[in-house]
Design an enzyme around this catalytic site. Structure first.
Site, PDB file in Angstrom:
ATOM      1  N   ASP A  58       0.857  -1.191   0.000  1.00 54.08           N
ATOM      2  CA  ASP A  58       0.000   0.000   0.000  1.00 54.08           C
ATOM      3  C   ASP A  58       0.894   1.243   0.000  1.00 54.08           C
ATOM      4  OD1 ASP A  58      -2.327   1.503   0.005  1.00 54.08           O
ATOM      5  OD2 ASP A  58      -2.626   1.361   2.168  1.00 54.08           O
ATOM      6  N   ASP A  98       2.490   2.247   7.968  1.00 57.39           N
ATOM      7  CA  ASP A  98       1.259   1.545   7.589  1.00 57.39           C
ATOM      8  C   ASP A  98       1.559   0.229   6.876  1.00 57.39           C
ATOM      9  OD1 ASP A  98      -1.450   1.234   7.498  1.00 57.39           O
ATOM     10  OD2 ASP A  98      -1.842   2.802   6.027  1.00 57.39           O
TER      11      ASP A  98
END
Ligand code: ATP
Ligand code: MN
Length: 282
Positions: free
Chosen positions: A191, A208
């Site tokens: 991501d 993340d």
């Protein structure tokens, strides 16, 4: 501090957070701090990991990140995943078919705890390979404590909000993260974009990493290409000299150590271990 004292302290803190906010954010805080989550934070406090939770840095759909402090006042980032259906749905598509999540897929809460564990371990793996991610500190249930990226003025800005003096230089570092991530940490971020990179003192820090996959995952090359495309798109707009996706892929896949055995210690561990306390509470 006794349990009762701690619990009312936490409730008071949560109330304080609520009174600062209006509308949506009020609801956010209510949802994020359910009883199990307060218990997890309480556990982190009694085991000396955490001293206080100060203010929200970010409130997203699937979780919130708070500025928190250790006993000695050292800053921490505390990421709290919401144990909601929307989180469950998003992570579902990443952990479908992943043997590490076998037996958990029916239980929303357990799956989110396993996801928290996964982000913690991915951070650990990146760190051990010497890659620039926040250092993981601890996790419990849906709570993940990690190094705070920022300074006394607050958290570091996202790459997307940063003016770059030398985009080529940061581009190279992002590509190095992709290549070394694969070759040294055996991970694909999955991501990667200007939304998941913080800029601290002119250096990119990659965040993340919950959805990061081991390089041997059936989907990993697709994710790798997508990460490269995202990075290329962003830096092209910022005027950097872009390298072809194909050339980067070649470099990623040619070098390093392809020995899949390296992933054994990672894959064989049982994600269920640390998240076993909660059952049937849905
Ligand atoms: P969202 O859906 O809100 O994007 P997310 O699940 O993508 O949440 P992250 O990207 O990990 O979660 O974190 C959300 C935001 O919190 C980041 O954009 C960043 O601003 C801040 N943040 C996350 N980790 C840290 C950290 N270690 N130090 C400082 N700030 C952080
Ligand atoms: Mn994010």
């Amino acid at each position: 501090m006794s349990y009762d004292e701690m619990y009312s302290y936490l409730e008071a803190r949560v109330d304080a957070l609520k009174t600062n906010r209006t509308g949506d954010e009020r609801q956010t805080v209510d949802e994020v701090f359910d009883k199990q989550t307060l218990m997890a934070i309480y556990g982190m406090m009694t085991s000396g990991i955490l001293d206080s939770v100060k203010y929200p840095i970010s409130t997203g759909k699937e979780g919130n990140v708070f500025y928190a402090e250790e006993e000695d006042g050292e800053p921490l980032a505390l990421k709290i995943f919401r144990t909601s259906t929307s989180t469950f749905k998003r992570i579902g598509k990443y952990i479908e078919g992943d043997p590490r999540f076998r037996g958990l897929t029916g239980n929303r809460r357990k799956m989110i705890y396993a996801w928290t564990n996964k982000e913690y371990r991915n951070l650990q793996r990146y760190c051990e390979a010497g890659l620039p991610v926040p250092e993981p500190v601890a996790f419990s249930k849906n709570c993940l404590a990690m190094e705070f990226i920022g300074d006394e003025n607050g958290p570091s800005p996202l790459l997307k909000d940063t003016v770059l003096d030398d985009p080529d230089d940061i581009y190279d570092e992002a590509i190095s993260f992709i290549i070394d991530g694969w070759q040294e940490a055996h991970l694909v971020h999955g991501d990667l974009s200007e939304y998941n990179i913080l800029m601290m003192d002119g250096e990119p820090i990659f965040i993340d990493v919950g959805q990061a996959m081991t390089a041997d995952h059936f989907n990993s090359k697709e994710l790798l290409v997508r990460d490269i495309e995202n990075i290329n798109r962003f830096f092209k707009n910022r005027g950097a000299d872009i390298i072809d996706v194909a050339r980067i892929m070649e470099e990623v896949l040619s070098g390093g150590d392809d020995d899949d055995d390296q992933d054994e210690d990672y894959d064989d561990e049982d994600y269920d271990d640390e998240c076993d306390h909660e059952e049937g509470d849905e």
